[in-house]
Design an enzyme around this catalytic site. Structure first.
Site, PDB file in Angstrom:
ATOM      1  N   HIS A 364      57.295  59.429   8.461  1.00  8.61           N
ATOM      2  CA  HIS A 364      56.162  58.520   8.680  1.00  8.61           C
ATOM      3  C   HIS A 364      55.945  57.618   7.469  1.00  8.61           C
ATOM      4  CE1 HIS A 364      51.838  57.621   9.860  1.00  8.61           C
ATOM      5  NE2 HIS A 364      51.829  57.374   8.559  1.00  8.61           N
ATOM      6  N   GLU A 365      55.815  58.226   6.298  1.00  8.75           N
ATOM      7  CA  GLU A 365      55.477  57.447   5.112  1.00  8.75           C
ATOM      8  C   GLU A 365      56.612  56.512   4.703  1.00  8.75           C
ATOM      9  OE1 GLU A 365      52.569  57.256   4.196  1.00  8.75           O
ATOM     10  OE2 GLU A 365      51.635  59.065   4.995  1.00  8.75           O
ATOM     11  N   HIS A 368      56.682  53.232   6.544  1.00  8.78           N
ATOM     12  CA  HIS A 368      55.824  52.147   6.066  1.00  8.78           C
ATOM     13  C   HIS A 368      56.621  51.178   5.188  1.00  8.78           C
ATOM     14  CE1 HIS A 368      52.024  53.293   7.736  1.00  8.78           C
ATOM     15  NE2 HIS A 368      52.036  54.484   7.178  1.00  8.78           N
ATOM     16  N   GLU A 388      50.536  51.923  11.711  1.00 11.37           N
ATOM     17  CA  GLU A 388      50.437  53.387  11.692  1.00 11.37           C
ATOM     18  C   GLU A 388      51.212  54.012  12.851  1.00 11.37           C
ATOM     19  OE1 GLU A 388      49.110  56.194  10.068  1.00 11.37           O
ATOM     20  OE2 GLU A 388      49.292  54.779   8.429  1.00 11.37           O
ATOM     21  N   HIS A 465      44.119  54.536  11.656  1.00  9.02           N
ATOM     22  CA  HIS A 465      44.640  55.850  12.014  1.00  9.02           C
ATOM     23  C   HIS A 465      44.143  56.302  13.381  1.00  9.02           C
ATOM     24  CE1 HIS A 465      45.339  55.967   7.612  1.00  9.02           C
ATOM     25  NE2 HIS A 465      46.365  56.724   7.945  1.00  9.02           N
TER      26      HIS A 465
END
Length: 505
Positions: A364-365, A368, A388, A465
């Site tokens: 996920h991170e 980004h 997100e 989020h």
């Protein structure tokens, strides 16, 4: 730009719905499939004869998306030169239909940002709207062309009828000082610990970002404010270039295979990347350290890299092989320690204790970073929710593909985000059922965050989020299928879904 990417995804999904979705119709609950305020309109621009979908911006009244049925295209309004390239074809189409998007002179109002090829001879041309040479915040159009240079879709938004001075009364230095004071106050930080990027002139109107502000065109200085020690602050700041007042600010922190991992040992006094920037705790080619936080961050950044490379042929976050830098057991004096989160700060990853234990969180991170290098979506309002959702989707795809000793792949954990974080056995989000965690599964949901007073929605940059649940539900349906909101969706599997999302991203 705000919904353009998601609109492409939903249009592709709609071809799998039974019964068919009408071009300008409504959901069974009476709300639009794209936005609660979108309503059926007439077609003053003569586009409906060629399109399957024709959607309008709820505030500007302009076309924001046109799309065709599978196998169909919109013919060019005039013959192209034999050697015409994708940019020429896209500009030719917009020269004829530009008024539908609010453009008077598309040739001078659009600057080419990107031309990218795709399979089957398709191509994408991305334009930035400019006014007298000054770019417009959120003013972008993306034209998709087939192999014959006819148009498959156009998505995006522009500001129509601009009429304002582009000569600032406030200097760049004055604007930078205003931004620094504003951010220092917002985060209770000494101004000497903040760094401001070189301010650039932009045109801003909140209608393109969906911000709950008075709709007005303003010349602004745009800049980014960060900290000297790379803490989780990466504030995009807009300052009015005529009167010096703050126009907008929000944090862009999103709360790779040359790998480096540092362990800060829950010591808030240690900055990023670590105590000794020249000596990471684990580097590429070295074996396990025995420290689970270090080793999981190292391993999972590797499988995320492998996923992007093997599935999409992408070499790291920027596509050019940049280093993947992580710090585990990160803490900061301004936050409780252990730090119960993870973030990408534009340079590296930082994980609180235990947060690198989840492969989907690492995926996920790191995603980004991919988004920043591709669509570069604002981390605010609907754009931030799509940002997100992209990260949740790719993090889950990495999780679904990876099967390791430390990964819980029980069927009951499918589509759960963060189920391997210690203390979160059910994860932090459920992509197949977002309402389980109070997140919306459609834009008409009562869970959908519509901040009309507080643009930061409790520090969440406009509900990024929370509202990511809409895109997450769409991805789940595309992969697995199911019945939802009065429709039956035939799943197309992860491979095809991943291809669609990667192209849109």
């Amino acid at each position: 730009m705000l919904l353009g990417v998601l609109l492409i995804l939903i249009s592709l999904l709609s071809a799998r719905l039974t019964p068919p979705v009408q071009a300008q119709g409504s959901d069974p609950d009476g709300s639009s499939a794209m936005a609660p305020t979108l309503q059926e309109q007439s077609d003053p621009f003569g586009l409906s004869a060629h399109t399957e979908k024709l959607l309008y911006h709820s505030q500007t009244g302009l076309v924001r998306f046109i799309g065709t049925s599978p196998g169909e295209s919109i013919p060019q309004p005039s013959a192209l030169p034999p050697d015409a390239d994708s940019e020429t074809a896209a500009r030719s189409f917009l020269a004829f239909y530009g008024d539908a998007f609010g453009l008077i002179n598309p040739q001078s109002e659009l600057q080419t940002m990107l031309v990218e090829g795709a399979d089957s001879g398709r191509s994408f041309v991305r334009f930035q709207q400019v006014y007298q040479g000054v770019p417009v915040v959120g003013g972008e159009l993306i034209v998709q062309l087939d192999s014959q240079m006819d148009v498959l879709s156009v998505s995006g938004e522009t500001l129509p009828g601009l009429n304002l001075s582009t000569t600032p009364e406030i200097s760049a230095d004055e604007a930078a000082q205003t931004a620094k004071i504003m951010v220092a106050k917002h985060y209770d930080l000494p101004s000497e610990e903040l760094v401001v990027s070189n301010p650039e002139l932009w045109v801003y109107n909140p209608v393109l970002l969906g911000a709950p502000q008075i709709p007005a065109d303003r010349l602004v200085w745009r800049m980014e404010v960060t900290t000297t020690d790379l803490r989780p602050v990466r504030e995009l700041a807009l300052v009015d270039a005529q009167n010096g007042t703050p126009a907008l600010n929000f944090n862009q922190i999103d709360t790779a295979r040359i790998r480096y991992v540092w362990d800060n040992q829950n010591n808030p006094a240690i900055g990023l990347p670590g105590l000794d920037p020249e000596n990471p705790d684990r580097s590429e080619g070295e074996g396990p350290t025995g420290n689970s936080d270090v080793d999981r961050a190292f391993d999972y950044s590797g499988i995320t890299y492998d996923f992007y490379f093997n599935v999409h042929g992408r070499d790291s976050l920027n596509g050019l092989g940049n280093e993947l830098i992580s710090t585990v057991r990160y803490c900061h004096p301004s936050y409780p320690c252990p730090f119960a989160n993870a973030f990408w700060n534009g340079v590296q990853m930082a994980y609180g204790q235990g947060f690198a234990a989840a492969d989907d969180v690492v995926g996920h991170e790191l995603t980004h970073g991919v988004t920043e290098n591709e669509s570069n979506l604002f981390y605010y309002m609907q754009s931030g929710a799509i940002n997100e959702s992209f990260s949740d989707i790719w993090g889950e795809f990495v999780d679904l593909q990876y099967d390791g000793a430390y990964d819980n792949d029980e069927p009951s954990k499918r589509w759960r985000m963060g189920e391997d974080i210690p203390g979160y056995p059910n994860g932090i989000r459920n992509m197949s059922n977002p309402p389980e965690f109070g997140d919306p599964d459609r834009m008409g949901s009562s869970n959908y965050a519509c901040p009309t007073i507080d643009p930061y929605y409790g520090g969440d940059s406009g509900g990024v989020h929370t509202n990511s649940g809409v895109g997450n539900k769409a991805a789940f349906l595309m992969v697995d299928g199911g019945s939802f909101n009065g429709f039956t969706v035939a799943g197309i599997g992860m491979t095809k879904t991943a291809k669609i999302y990667y192209e849109a991203q």
